[in-house]
Scaffold this motif. Sequence first.
Motif, short mmCIF file in Angstrom:
data_model
loop_
_atom_site.label_atom_id
_atom_site.label_comp_id
_atom_site.label_asym_id
_atom_site.label_seq_id
_atom_site.Cartn_x
_atom_site.Cartn_y
_atom_site.Cartn_z
N LYS A 41 0.84 -1.20 0.00
CA LYS A 41 0.00 0.00 0.00
C LYS A 41 0.88 1.24 0.00
O LYS A 41 1.83 1.34 0.78
CB LYS A 41 -0.90 -0.01 1.24
CG LYS A 41 -1.77 1.23 1.40
CD LYS A 41 -2.54 1.17 2.70
CE LYS A 41 -3.35 2.44 2.93
NZ LYS A 41 -4.05 2.41 4.25
N LEU A 42 0.57 2.19 -0.88
CA LEU A 42 1.35 3.41 -0.96
C LEU A 42 1.01 4.31 0.23
O LEU A 42 -0.13 4.75 0.39
CB LEU A 42 1.07 4.15 -2.27
CG LEU A 42 1.88 5.43 -2.50
CD1 LEU A 42 3.37 5.11 -2.58
CD2 LEU A 42 1.41 6.15 -3.75
N GLU A 43 2.00 4.55 1.06
CA GLU A 43 1.86 5.46 2.19
C GLU A 43 3.01 6.45 2.12
O GLU A 43 4.18 6.08 2.26
CB GLU A 43 1.90 4.71 3.52
CG GLU A 43 0.69 3.82 3.77
CD GLU A 43 0.72 3.19 5.14
OE1 GLU A 43 -0.29 3.29 5.86
OE2 GLU A 43 1.76 2.59 5.49
N LYS A 126 5.63 7.61 10.41
CA LYS A 126 4.45 6.88 10.86
C LYS A 126 4.51 6.61 12.36
O LYS A 126 3.48 6.68 13.06
CB LYS A 126 4.36 5.57 10.09
CG LYS A 126 3.05 4.83 10.19
CD LYS A 126 3.03 3.65 9.24
CE LYS A 126 1.71 2.93 9.25
NZ LYS A 126 1.69 1.80 8.27
N ASN A 127 5.70 6.30 12.87
CA ASN A 127 5.86 6.04 14.31
C ASN A 127 5.50 7.26 15.16
O ASN A 127 5.12 7.12 16.32
CB ASN A 127 7.30 5.61 14.61
CG ASN A 127 7.60 4.21 14.12
OD1 ASN A 127 6.69 3.43 13.82
ND2 ASN A 127 8.88 3.87 14.02
N ASN A 128 5.65 8.45 14.55
CA ASN A 128 5.30 9.68 15.25
C ASN A 128 3.82 10.04 15.09
O ASN A 128 3.39 11.10 15.55
CB ASN A 128 6.16 10.84 14.73
CG ASN A 128 7.54 10.88 15.37
OD1 ASN A 128 7.73 11.46 16.43
ND2 ASN A 128 8.50 10.23 14.72
N LYS A 129 3.09 9.14 14.39
CA LYS A 129 1.65 9.34 14.17
C LYS A 129 1.36 10.61 13.38
O LYS A 129 0.30 11.25 13.56
CB LYS A 129 0.88 9.31 15.50
CG LYS A 129 1.07 8.03 16.29
CD LYS A 129 0.13 7.96 17.48
CE LYS A 129 0.33 6.73 18.35
NZ LYS A 129 0.79 5.53 17.67
N PHE A 130 2.28 10.99 12.50
CA PHE A 130 2.05 12.11 11.60
C PHE A 130 1.26 11.62 10.38
O PHE A 130 1.29 10.43 10.06
CB PHE A 130 3.37 12.74 11.17
CG PHE A 130 4.13 13.42 12.29
CD1 PHE A 130 3.45 14.07 13.31
CD2 PHE A 130 5.51 13.41 12.31
CE1 PHE A 130 4.14 14.70 14.35
CE2 PHE A 130 6.22 14.03 13.33
CZ PHE A 130 5.53 14.68 14.35
N PRO A 131 0.55 12.51 9.70
CA PRO A 131 -0.36 12.08 8.64
C PRO A 131 0.35 11.50 7.42
O PRO A 131 1.46 11.93 7.06
CB PRO A 131 -1.11 13.37 8.27
CG PRO A 131 -0.20 14.48 8.71
CD PRO A 131 0.49 13.97 9.94
N GLU A 134 -2.13 8.55 0.28
CA GLU A 134 -1.94 7.44 -0.65
C GLU A 134 -1.74 7.90 -2.09
O GLU A 134 -1.70 7.08 -3.00
CB GLU A 134 -3.15 6.49 -0.58
CG GLU A 134 -3.34 5.87 0.79
CD GLU A 134 -4.57 4.99 0.86
OE1 GLU A 134 -5.11 4.63 -0.21
OE2 GLU A 134 -5.00 4.66 1.98
N GLU A 135 -1.59 9.21 -2.30
CA GLU A 135 -1.40 9.73 -3.65
C GLU A 135 -0.34 10.81 -3.65
O GLU A 135 -0.20 11.58 -2.69
CB GLU A 135 -2.72 10.31 -4.19
CG GLU A 135 -3.81 9.29 -4.44
CD GLU A 135 -5.06 9.93 -5.02
OE1 GLU A 135 -5.15 11.18 -5.00
OE2 GLU A 135 -5.93 9.18 -5.49
N TYR A 136 0.40 10.87 -4.77
CA TYR A 136 1.40 11.91 -4.95
C TYR A 136 0.74 13.22 -5.39
O TYR A 136 -0.33 13.22 -6.01
CB TYR A 136 2.43 11.50 -6.02
CG TYR A 136 3.30 10.34 -5.62
CD1 TYR A 136 4.30 10.50 -4.66
CD2 TYR A 136 3.14 9.09 -6.21
CE1 TYR A 136 5.10 9.44 -4.29
CE2 TYR A 136 3.95 8.03 -5.85
CZ TYR A 136 4.92 8.21 -4.89
OH TYR A 136 5.72 7.16 -4.52
#
Length: 279
Positions: A41-43, A126-131, A134-136
């Motif tokens: 999944k693109l994150e 992601k570990n910091n729970k920042f947003p 899924e799209e460029y």
Amino acid sequence: MSFQSSLISPIQLQESLGQNANIILLDCTIDKVGQSIKEAKLEILPHSQFFDIEGKLSDPNSKLPHTLVSPEVFEREMQRLGINQDSILVLYDRWGIYSSPRAWWMLKVMGFKQVFILNGGVPAWKNNKFPLVEEYKTTVKPGNFKAQFQENLYADKEYILTHYRDTKVNIFDARSKGRFSGLVAEPRKGLHGGHIPHSRNLPFEELLDGIVYKPIDELKRQFDHFNKTGNEYIFSCGSGITASILAFACHLVGHGQIRVYDGSWSEWGREELNLPIEK
């Protein structure tokens, strides 16, 4: 505004976003040898664009993987990403630290000044729970970036042949100890095992603590461990990707004379070239 170090944390980046319109986020992800992220999944970070190392930014006419495109092509592709001379570029990848240092070196060798790496990439963000999105970002105003090739950051086969015996030059190889010694077969066909004579082995994983770079003092100890004889550092690996992980770490600890061997072992190890090899 600019960052004090070329390596920045997710918190530093989050605090800067929205405060400076010159910041451009670039996802520099490529697959690892034997590991693909294409089906995942693109994150990515919001408002990111894709820095296409393996596609638009690798020379399609080269027999070697990942080799640099011409300054003209690089300039055109950076302008398409909306990059200006005064842009502040923050690079990251979806592995943590893998291909973002390669993008850093590519931008530096093409003369760009303000370029930074997000330590830990998407996993740390992601570990910091920042947003994440899924799209460029797709719509940008063309930039005015002008490429100015920095030959002092670049090494090719001829440069290595001329300098590998030079006691003032330190050559480091980022591949595994098994590949460096020739005891483990190369993942690409048609390559000898072994290493460039007089080079030292520093596997790139030894500079990382999981998804992030080790602290600066530890990185310095890694380089100081070797009996270095000069102030110039050349970095090689399989195809120029993980060599850049070492090159960026060398830059972080304060060394200025840094080159990446663009062809790396994909070129030097080619059976038909019969270049000097040690095991």
